[in-house]
Scaffold this active site. Structure first.
Site, PDB file in Angstrom:
ATOM      1  N   HIS A  90       0.854  -1.201   0.000  1.00 32.37           N
ATOM      2  CA  HIS A  90       0.000   0.000   0.000  1.00 32.37           C
ATOM      3  C   HIS A  90       0.883   1.241   0.000  1.00 32.37           C
ATOM      4  O   HIS A  90       1.435   1.648   1.030  1.00 32.37           O
ATOM      5  CB  HIS A  90      -0.940   0.029   1.204  1.00 32.37           C
ATOM      6  CG  HIS A  90      -1.957   1.122   1.104  1.00 32.37           C
ATOM      7  ND1 HIS A  90      -3.212   0.945   0.560  1.00 32.37           N
ATOM      8  CD2 HIS A  90      -1.897   2.449   1.431  1.00 32.37           C
ATOM      9  CE1 HIS A  90      -3.884   2.087   0.586  1.00 32.37           C
ATOM     10  NE2 HIS A  90      -3.097   3.017   1.115  1.00 32.37           N
ATOM     11  N   CYS A  91       1.032   1.830  -1.167  1.00 33.86           N
ATOM     12  CA  CYS A  91       1.762   3.084  -1.293  1.00 33.86           C
ATOM     13  C   CYS A  91       1.186   3.831  -2.495  1.00 33.86           C
ATOM     14  O   CYS A  91       0.394   3.262  -3.254  1.00 33.86           O
ATOM     15  CB  CYS A  91       3.255   2.843  -1.443  1.00 33.86           C
ATOM     16  SG  CYS A  91       3.663   1.629  -2.704  1.00 33.86           S
ATOM     17  N   HIS A  92       1.548   5.093  -2.625  1.00 31.32           N
ATOM     18  CA  HIS A  92       0.957   5.938  -3.668  1.00 31.32           C
ATOM     19  C   HIS A  92       2.043   6.690  -4.430  1.00 31.32           C
ATOM     20  O   HIS A  92       3.165   6.854  -3.939  1.00 31.32           O
ATOM     21  CB  HIS A  92       0.039   6.995  -3.041  1.00 31.32           C
ATOM     22  CG  HIS A  92      -0.971   6.492  -2.077  1.00 31.32           C
ATOM     23  ND1 HIS A  92      -2.084   5.770  -2.458  1.00 31.32           N
ATOM     24  CD2 HIS A  92      -1.063   6.604  -0.721  1.00 31.32           C
ATOM     25  CE1 HIS A  92      -2.820   5.486  -1.389  1.00 31.32           C
ATOM     26  NE2 HIS A  92      -2.211   5.963  -0.318  1.00 31.32           N
ATOM     27  N   TYR A 108      -8.098  17.306  -1.439  1.00 36.21           N
ATOM     28  CA  TYR A 108      -6.842  17.849  -0.896  1.00 36.21           C
ATOM     29  C   TYR A 108      -5.832  17.953  -2.036  1.00 36.21           C
ATOM     30  O   TYR A 108      -5.998  17.313  -3.083  1.00 36.21           O
ATOM     31  CB  TYR A 108      -6.284  16.943   0.205  1.00 36.21           C
ATOM     32  CG  TYR A 108      -5.989  15.525  -0.248  1.00 36.21           C
ATOM     33  CD1 TYR A 108      -4.813  15.203  -0.923  1.00 36.21           C
ATOM     34  CD2 TYR A 108      -6.904  14.498  -0.031  1.00 36.21           C
ATOM     35  CE1 TYR A 108      -4.556  13.904  -1.359  1.00 36.21           C
ATOM     36  CE2 TYR A 108      -6.655  13.199  -0.451  1.00 36.21           C
ATOM     37  CZ  TYR A 108      -5.470  12.915  -1.112  1.00 36.21           C
ATOM     38  OH  TYR A 108      -5.220  11.643  -1.542  1.00 36.21           O
ATOM     39  N   THR A 145      -7.384   9.357  -4.012  1.00 36.05           N
ATOM     40  CA  THR A 145      -8.503  10.179  -4.495  1.00 36.05           C
ATOM     41  C   THR A 145      -8.041  11.476  -5.153  1.00 36.05           C
ATOM     42  O   THR A 145      -8.765  12.022  -5.978  1.00 36.05           O
ATOM     43  CB  THR A 145      -9.455  10.521  -3.335  1.00 36.05           C
ATOM     44  OG1 THR A 145      -8.705  11.131  -2.277  1.00 36.05           O
ATOM     45  CG2 THR A 145     -10.174   9.293  -2.838  1.00 36.05           C
ATOM     46  N   HIS A 199      -6.262  -0.631   5.794  1.00 40.39           N
ATOM     47  CA  HIS A 199      -6.012  -0.157   7.154  1.00 40.39           C
ATOM     48  C   HIS A 199      -6.963  -0.764   8.189  1.00 40.39           C
ATOM     49  O   HIS A 199      -7.514  -0.068   9.053  1.00 40.39           O
ATOM     50  CB  HIS A 199      -6.090   1.380   7.202  1.00 40.39           C
ATOM     51  CG  HIS A 199      -5.428   2.050   6.022  1.00 40.39           C
ATOM     52  ND1 HIS A 199      -4.371   1.481   5.335  1.00 40.39           N
ATOM     53  CD2 HIS A 199      -5.669   3.220   5.381  1.00 40.39           C
ATOM     54  CE1 HIS A 199      -4.012   2.278   4.330  1.00 40.39           C
ATOM     55  NE2 HIS A 199      -4.778   3.325   4.336  1.00 40.39           N
ATOM     56  N   ASP A 224       2.079   2.951   3.227  1.00 35.79           N
ATOM     57  CA  ASP A 224       1.197   4.090   2.945  1.00 35.79           C
ATOM     58  C   ASP A 224       1.978   5.350   2.559  1.00 35.79           C
ATOM     59  O   ASP A 224       1.431   6.455   2.566  1.00 35.79           O
ATOM     60  CB  ASP A 224       0.243   4.408   4.098  1.00 35.79           C
ATOM     61  CG  ASP A 224      -0.889   5.339   3.660  1.00 35.79           C
ATOM     62  OD1 ASP A 224      -1.322   5.233   2.493  1.00 35.79           O
ATOM     63  OD2 ASP A 224      -1.310   6.203   4.452  1.00 35.79           O
TER      64      ASP A 224
HETATM   65  C1  0GY Z   1      -4.557   6.339   2.364  1.00 35.96           C
HETATM   66  C2  0GY Z   1      -5.350   7.147   3.268  1.00 35.96           C
HETATM   67  C3  0GY Z   1      -5.995   8.314   2.982  1.00 35.96           C
HETATM   68  C4  0GY Z   1      -6.204   8.868   1.690  1.00 35.96           C
HETATM   69  C5  0GY Z   1      -6.550   8.203   0.598  1.00 35.96           C
HETATM   70  O1  0GY Z   1      -7.148   8.029  -1.612  1.00 35.96           O
HETATM   71  C6  0GY Z   1      -6.900   8.791  -0.700  1.00 35.96           C
HETATM   72  O2  0GY Z   1      -6.916  10.024  -0.811  1.00 35.96           O
HETATM   73  O3  0GY Z   1      -6.633   6.890   0.634  1.00 35.96           O
HETATM   74  C7  0GY Z   1      -6.594   9.059   4.097  1.00 35.96           C
HETATM   75  O4  0GY Z   1      -6.781  10.265   3.955  1.00 35.96           O
HETATM   76  O5  0GY Z   1      -6.883   8.457   5.155  1.00 35.96           O
HETATM   77  O6  0GY Z   1      -4.599   5.117   2.402  1.00 35.96           O
HETATM   78  O7  0GY Z   1      -3.846   6.840   1.526  1.00 35.96           O
END
Ligand code: 0GY
Length: 304
Positions: free
Chosen positions: A32-34, A50, A78, A182, A257
């Site tokens: 789980h990473c972005h 955001y 998101t 999570h 994360d």
């Molecule tokens: C995460 C947690 C968050 C955000 C998102 O997609 C997202 O914007 O998942 C959060 O704000 O808790 O897992 O990245």
């Protein structure tokens, strides 16, 4: 993008993380990473809630190598909406060492789904956390789950514990495996053996559900934080993660994360997040399953 565009109060991801003292097993997966932008190349979605600090694919791969991680599962956040360009670019740069979880709309074409599959996408994500989305995405999820089932993909869901009672019957009808972000965001001030977490564990037991034991830094209330060499961080979250890992050793995943969206209290040292793992998975067998065997089965099944 300049820092003045970033959401007020937002913390920059941790610079110069510690090298972990816990050595990850060979083949460990950060599941789980972005990637965020870079915004001048991959603009953020107009409907986002955001604006994050840029976090590029190369910066993610530098962290991967620093921590001793072998592979990544990059999850669409998101802030990029249903534009998966930054994700696909990162998957292509990874040379097979990353898989992806995309966000798609119900009218996506089969050709586009196939293109995402070829790039390394193996799942779609649906976000039920109210502060992150405009509407509860139940109808779209039903349609899309049917479309992705033939591809062998799964659905990743992000929701808060208080919403599980309303969602669980619907989730149980989906024709694909479900991966919960999570740990379903438990309220860690409650009893890990109390009725609310028992409901979550029973939901997992009764369905084809996998669980990410991730984000202690987001769930914690009393800490302490993974900062300044603290290798016993987030002790209030540990009993919840332990319950999941010990009851479902073959259906748990771990992730950093990184780059930790929406954290305004503290930003963890990612090296210390790796050192947190033995507290939630106390034996080598549990860690091998959590970090290597389970994510490989889900994301690289032909190599598992
Ligand atoms: C995460 C947690 C968050 C955000 C998102 O997609 C997202 O914007 O998942 C959060 O704000 O808790 O897992 O990245």
């Amino acid at each position: 993008m300049t820092d003045k565009d970033v959401t007020p109060g937002w913390l920059h991801w941790y610079q110069g993380p510690t090298r972990p003292t816990f050595t990850l097993p060979d083949g460990a997966v950060d599941a789980h990473c972005h990637v965020f932008g870079p915004a001048d190349q991959f603009p953020f979605a107009p409907e986002r809630k955001y604006t994050p600090v840029d976090a590029s694919a190369q910066q993610l791969f530098d962290l991967r190598d620093h921590l001793g991680v072998d592979r990544n599962v990059i999850v669409q956040a998101t802030c990029h909406g249903a534009d998966n360009s930054a994700l696909v670019d990162a998957l292509e740069r990874s040379e097979g060492r990353a898989r992806g979880v995309a966000t798609v709309r119900a009218d996506i074409t089969d050709e586009e789904l196939r293109r995402l599959h070829d790039a390394g996408v193996r799942g779609v994500r649906f976000n039920f956390v109210r502060r992150l989305v405009d509407a509860v995405p139940t109808a779209a999820l039903e349609t899309i789950a049917a479309r992705i089932a033939p591809l062998g993909w799964h659905v990743v869901v992000y929701f808060e514990a208080a919403d599980l009672p309303d969602l669980k019957d619907f989730f149980a009808t989906l024709p694909v495996p479900l991966v919960v972000d999570h740990m379903g965001r438990p309220d860690v001030t409650k009893d890990p053996d109390g009725p609310e977490f028992a409901e979550f564990l029973d939901f997992v037991a009764a369905n084809d559900v996998w669980v990410k034991v991730s984000c202690p830094e987001r769930l914690t209330v009393t800490g302490p934080a993974a900062l300044d060499g603290e290798r016993h961080a987030y002790t209030d979250v540990v009993p919840f993660a332990r319950r999941v890992v010990e009851r479902f050793p073959d259906r748990v995943l771990w992730g950093t994360d990184w780059p930790h969206p929406n954290l305004k209290d503290h930003m963890p040292d990612d090296g210390l997040l790796v050192d947190h793992i033995p507290h939630v998975a106390p034996t080598p067998e549990l860690r091998q399953a959590l970090l290597v065997d389970n994510p490989r089965r889900l994301y690289w099944p032909t190599e598992a």
